[in-house]
Motif scaffolding. Structure first.
Motif, short mmCIF file in Angstrom:
data_model
loop_
_atom_site.label_atom_id
_atom_site.label_comp_id
_atom_site.label_asym_id
_atom_site.label_seq_id
_atom_site.Cartn_x
_atom_site.Cartn_y
_atom_site.Cartn_z
N ASN A 1 -36.65 139.57 -30.94
CA ASN A 1 -37.42 139.46 -29.65
C ASN A 1 -38.46 140.79 -29.64
O ASN A 1 -38.50 141.59 -30.63
N GLY B 1 -31.15 145.55 -21.14
CA GLY B 1 -32.12 145.03 -21.83
C GLY B 1 -33.71 145.72 -21.75
O GLY B 1 -34.53 144.88 -22.03
N LYS C 1 -26.45 141.96 -16.60
CA LYS C 1 -26.70 141.12 -17.86
C LYS C 1 -27.47 140.00 -17.52
O LYS C 1 -28.16 139.16 -18.31
N ALA C 2 -27.28 139.12 -16.19
CA ALA C 2 -28.01 138.09 -15.93
C ALA C 2 -29.44 138.58 -15.86
O ALA C 2 -30.23 137.66 -16.35
N ARG D 1 -30.87 140.63 -17.78
CA ARG D 1 -31.45 141.00 -18.87
C ARG D 1 -31.71 139.37 -19.81
O ARG D 1 -32.56 139.33 -20.40
N ASP D 2 -30.86 138.59 -19.25
CA ASP D 2 -31.02 137.18 -20.16
C ASP D 2 -32.09 136.28 -19.62
O ASP D 2 -32.93 135.74 -20.35
N ASP D 3 -32.44 136.68 -18.39
CA ASP D 3 -33.46 135.97 -17.68
C ASP D 3 -33.88 136.31 -16.24
O ASP D 3 -33.06 136.13 -15.32
N GLN E 1 -28.83 142.51 -33.82
CA GLN E 1 -28.16 142.99 -32.94
C GLN E 1 -27.06 144.03 -33.04
O GLN E 1 -26.25 144.49 -32.28
N SER F 1 -22.66 142.24 -29.52
CA SER F 1 -22.28 142.60 -28.17
C SER F 1 -20.56 142.60 -27.83
O SER F 1 -20.10 142.37 -26.96
N THR G 1 -24.50 135.11 -21.87
CA THR G 1 -25.60 134.81 -22.32
C THR G 1 -26.33 133.48 -22.24
O THR G 1 -27.48 133.13 -22.59
N GLY H 1 -27.35 132.50 -19.63
CA GLY H 1 -28.68 132.68 -18.98
C GLY H 1 -28.70 132.71 -17.62
O GLY H 1 -29.48 133.57 -16.92
#
Lengths: 307, 368
Positions: free
Chosen positions: A98, B64, B202-203, B205-207, B313, B318, B351, B353
C-alpha cells in the motif's frame, strides 16, 4: 552598500537557490503526479549527480572538453539510477503493498543511496572542480556573480522546456494521462510502465542539472548533501501544489526567497528573538501552515476522496 | 470455548509469571556479575527502544498512519525531564533519586503528550504521505528550536548556552526501575490496543470513511492515539536523558525517527510483541556487529527494501505472541480451537473493514 541594494542582492540570492529548489521540486512533482509516491530518494539523486560531476570533470578536462559538459554523464547516471530504483524497488512494492509500504521503501532507498555513497566515497566533504567561470555582472552598486546568473537562467530554461514537453509532446500527453487514470490509459494503448520509467528518468535527470547548479555555487559534495536540499525542495513542491509543474517553479522560487530573506532580516525584524539560525524551522513552519490551510498547495487541484 | 483451555484469570497469572521470570533472569544477569556496565547499558537501551517502538507501533501499526517525528517528542520529554531534574537539584530540594527519576520522566512524558495533542489536532487532518511529511517537519522544527534555546544547552538552566549539547544530567536511571516502567508501558499499550478504543482505532485504519460513517469520532480517536504515542515517547526520552547524562538536539531529527520506524516495520505493523522482539534484536545486533558498523545502515536499508517487497507486513505481521496461547497449544493441544479461533475471528473482523464488524467482535474478543 545601501539597504536597497542589499535587499536586491538578497532577492537574487534567493532566486539562485530557489531555482535549484524549483528544479528538484519538479522531479518530486512529476514522480508524485504519476505514481502518488513521495520519492524520498530524490534528494539523493542530486548527491549522485554531484559525485558524478566531481569524478567526470577531471576526466573530461583531460580529453580537452569544457567542464560543463560533465552534466551529460551526470544526467545519464542519475537517470539510470532513477530507473533502477523504480524498477528494482518501487515497482515490485507498488504492485504488492500500500502507500505506506511504498513510502517506507522510498525512505529505505534514500538511506541505501546515502550509506552506499558513504561506503564508497567516505563521509567527509569533497571539493568539486570549478564548473563555469562567468564574470560578475555589475549594475551600479549591485553585483551579481556568475553562479547566480547561470542558476537562474538554467532554472528558467529547464522549467519552460519541461512545461512544453509535458503539454505539447506525445510522451508528455501520455504522462498526464497515466497520472489521471492508469487503467483508462492502459485501455487507450499507453505503455503505462514505460511512461512511469520515462518519468523517473526525466525527473532524476533534472536532479543532475540541479546538482550542476548547486555545485556552481557551493562546490562541495558529501553523502548527505541531498537530504536537506531534497526536504526543502519537497516543501517547495507541496507549497506550489504537488503534481503541478508551474507550482513546482513558483514554490521553489518562493522557498528560496523566503529562506534568503529570513536569513538576512528575521533577526532585525523580531529584535533578535528569532535569529537566522531558525531559517530551517521557518521553512518547515511554512510547509505546515500551507498543508493545513490549503493542502493542495498554491496551484494544485484539490483532491476529493471517493468511497 | 472449551473447558480444557486456560481461563482468563489463569492467562493473566501465566503472563505475570512470564514477566516475573524475565525479571528474575535480568536480576540473575546483573547480580551474578555476568553483566558489566556495557551489558547493562545495552539492556537499558533495549528497554528504551522497546518503549519507543511499541508506542510508535500504536500510531504506525494500529492506527495505520506513518509518522516520522517520534524522536521530536522523545527529545521534548528528554529535555523537560533533564531540565526539571537539574532544577530540583539546583533548588536544593531533598528527594530520593528514584522518586526524582519517576517524577521527572512523568512530567517529561506529560509535556511531550501536550505537544503531541497540539501537533496532532492540526496534523491529523491530513493522512498518508502528508502526515509523514508534516510530522517530519515538526521533528525538524523541534530540533532547530532546541538548538536555539539557551537554557537547553551547555550546563542548562540560566547558565546554559544555545547550540551546545546539554550536559551534566544526573544519571539516576536504574535498570530495574526502567524494566518495570517498560513492562507497565507494554501492558498499558496492550490493554489499549485490545480495548473498545483499540478496536475502533483498527477500524479507522482499515477504512476511515466507513469508520466515520459508523459513528466513530475519527479525529478524537486519532488525536488520542497520537497523544498516547507522544506520552510514551516522552517517557522513553526522560529515561534516555537520565541514562546518557547528555543530550544533543540532533537526536530529534527525522533520521533517528526512521530508525524506530524501521524497528516497527521489521517487527510487524500492528504487532506489539513483534515490536518488542525487533526493538531488542535491532538494538543488540549493531552492538554485536560493531566491526561492520560502517555497513550497518547499508545492510538495514537493503533488508528493509527486500522486506517491503516480499513481506510488507513484517516478521510477525499483525500476529501477537501470547504465552497463554502457547501453553494451551502445548498442554491442551487445542491451539487451533477455542481461544485461538476466537482470536482469529476477532482479527478477521478487525481486518474485514467495517466498524460494525469490529463492534460485533467484542464478545469474541472477550472470550479470547
Amino acid at each position: 552598500m545601501s539597504g536597497f541594494v542589499m535587499f536586491i542582492s538578497q532577492i537574487f540570492n534567493g532566486l539562485k537557490i530557489g531555482s535549484v529548489y524549483a528544479l528538484v521540486a519538479l522531479g518530486y512533482t512529476m514522480v508524485y503526479g504519476i505514481i502518488r509516491l513521495l520519492n524520498f530518494a530524490h534528494g539523493d539523486f542530486i548527491m549522485i549527480g554531484a559525485y558524478t560531476l566531481m569524478l567526470s570533470i577531471p576526466a573530461l578536462a583531460a580529453m580537452g572538453m569544457p567542464a560543463w559538459t560533465a552534466v551529460i554523464p551526470a544526467t545519464l547516471v542519475c537517470a539510470l539510477v532513477g530507473v533502477l530504483v523504480e524498477r528494482l524497488a518501487y515497482k515490485p512494492v507498488r504492485e504488492k503493498g500500500n502507500s505506506m509500504t511504498a513510502l517506507i521503501t522510498a525512505i529505505a532507498m534514500s538511506l541505501l543511496l546515502e550509506n552506499g555513497s558513504q561506503a564508497i566515497f567516505g563521509a567527509d566533504y569533497k571539493t568539486v572542480p570549478t564548473i563555469v567561470s562567468i564574470p560578475t555582472l555589475t549594475i551600479g552598486q549591485l553585483k551579481i556573480d556568475g553562479a547566480t546568473i547561470v542558476s537562474i537562467v538554467l532554472g528558467v530554461v529547464m522549467m519552460v522546456a519541461m512545461q512544453l514537453y509535458v503539454k505539447r509532446t506525445k510522451q508528455g500527453k501520455a504522462m498526464r494521462a497515466v497520472s489521471e487514470d492508469k487503467e483508462a490509459s492502459l485501455l487507450m494503448g499507453i505503455n503505462v510502465n514505460g511512461t512511469i520509467t520515462l518519468t523517473f528518468a526525466i525527473g532524476s535527470g533534472l536532479a543532475a542539472i540541479a546538482a550542476l547548479m548547486y555545485c556552481v555555487s557551493y562546490p562541495q559534495v558529501s553523502p548527505t548533501m541531498g537530504m536537506m536540499l531534497g526536504l526543502k525542495a519537497f516543501v517547495a513542491a507541496v507549497l506550489g501544489g504537488i503534481g503541478s509543474i508551474p507550482g513546482a517553479m513558483v514554490g521553489g522560487l518562493a522557498i528560496g526567497l523566503i529562506e534568503s530573506l529570513t536569513k538576512a532580516y528575521i533577526g532585525t525584524i523580531t529584535g533578535g528573538v528569532i535569529t537566522s539560525a531558525f531559517s530551517d524551522a521557518i521553512v518547515f513552519a511554512i510547509l505546515i501552515i500551507v498543508l493545513l490551510v490549503r493542502p493542495s498547495g498554491l496551484m494544485g487541484e484539490p483532491e476529493t476522496e471517493k468511497v | 470455548m472449551k473447558k480444557s483451555a486456560l481461563s482468563m484469570k489463569q492467562s493473566y497469572i501465566v503472563c505475570a509469571v512470564g514477566i516475573a521470570v524475565l525479571f528474575g533472569l535480568l536480576m540473575a544477569i546483573c547480580e551474578s556479575g555476568a553483566a558489566n556496565t556495557y551489558i547493562k547499558g545495552i539492556l537499558m537501551t533495549c528497554c528504551i527502544a522497546v518503549i519507543m517502538t511499541t508506542s510508535l507501533n500504536l500510531t504506525v501499526g494500529v492506527l495505520g498512519q506513518l509518522t516520522l517525528g517520534c524522536c521530536g517528542f522523545e527529545m521534548i520529554g528528554a529535555y523537560s525531564a533533564a531540565l526539571l531534574s537539574k532544577l530540583i537539584v539546583a533548588k536544593g530540594i531533598a528527594m530520593d533519586p528514584t522518586a526524582r527519576f519517576l517524577l521527572t520522566i512523568f512530567v517529561g512524558a506529560v509535556i511531550a503528550c501536550i505537544f503531541g495533542i497540539l501537533v496532532g489536532i492540526p496534523a491529523l487532518r491530513l493522512h498518508g504521505d502528508y502526515l509523514a511529511i508534516i510530522t517530519l517537519g515538526f521533528g525538524e522544527i523541534i530540533r532547530v528550536v532546541l538548538q536555539n534555546i539557551p537554557a537547553a544547552g551547555g550546563v542548562g538552566l540560566d547558565k546554559g548556552q544555545a547550540g551546545q549539547a546539554l550536559i551534566g544530567i544526573d544519571r539516576i536511571a536504574n535498570l530495574y526501575v526502567v524494566f518495570w516502567i517498560t513492562v507497565v508501558t507494554v501492558v498499558l499499550l496492550f490493554m489499549f490496543a485490545r480495548s473498545r478504543y483499540g478496536r475502533a482505532v483498527k477500524a479507522i485504519r482499515d477504512d476511515e470513511i466507513a469508520a466515520s460513517a459508523s459513528g466513530l469520532n475519527v479525529t478524537y480517536l486519532k488525536v488520542l492515539v497520537f497523544a498516547i504515542s507522544a506520552f510514551f515517547a516522552g517517557l522513553a526520552g526522560g529515561i534516555y536523558a537520565q541514562y546518557m547524562g547528555s543530550l544533543t538536539p540532533a537526536y530529534a531529527g527525522w533520521l533517528q525517527s526512521t530508525n524506530y520506524v524501521i524497528m516497527v516495520v521489521f517487527g510487524g505493523m500492528g504487532s506489539l510483541t513483534g515490536s518488542i522482539l525487533s526493538a531488542i534484536v535491532l538494538t543488540i545486533l549493531p552492538e554485536a556487529l560493531r566491526a561492520f558498523s560502517d555497513y550497518r545502515m547499508l545492510a538495514y536499508s537493503v533488508v528493509l527494501v527486500v522486506f517491503m517487497i516480499f513481506r510488507p507486513q513484517g516478521i510477525f505481521g499483525s500476529w501477537e505472541f501470547s504465552l497463554p496461547k502457547l501453553i494451551n497449544r502445548i498442554v491442551y493441544r487445542n491451539g487451533r480451537g477455542g481461544a485461538a479461533k476466537a482470536a482469529i475471528a476477532a482479527e478477521g473482523a478487525g481486518t474485514a473493514g467495517t466498524t460494525a464488524a469490529a463492534k460485533s467482535a467484542e464478545p469474541a474478543g472477550k472470550e479470547a
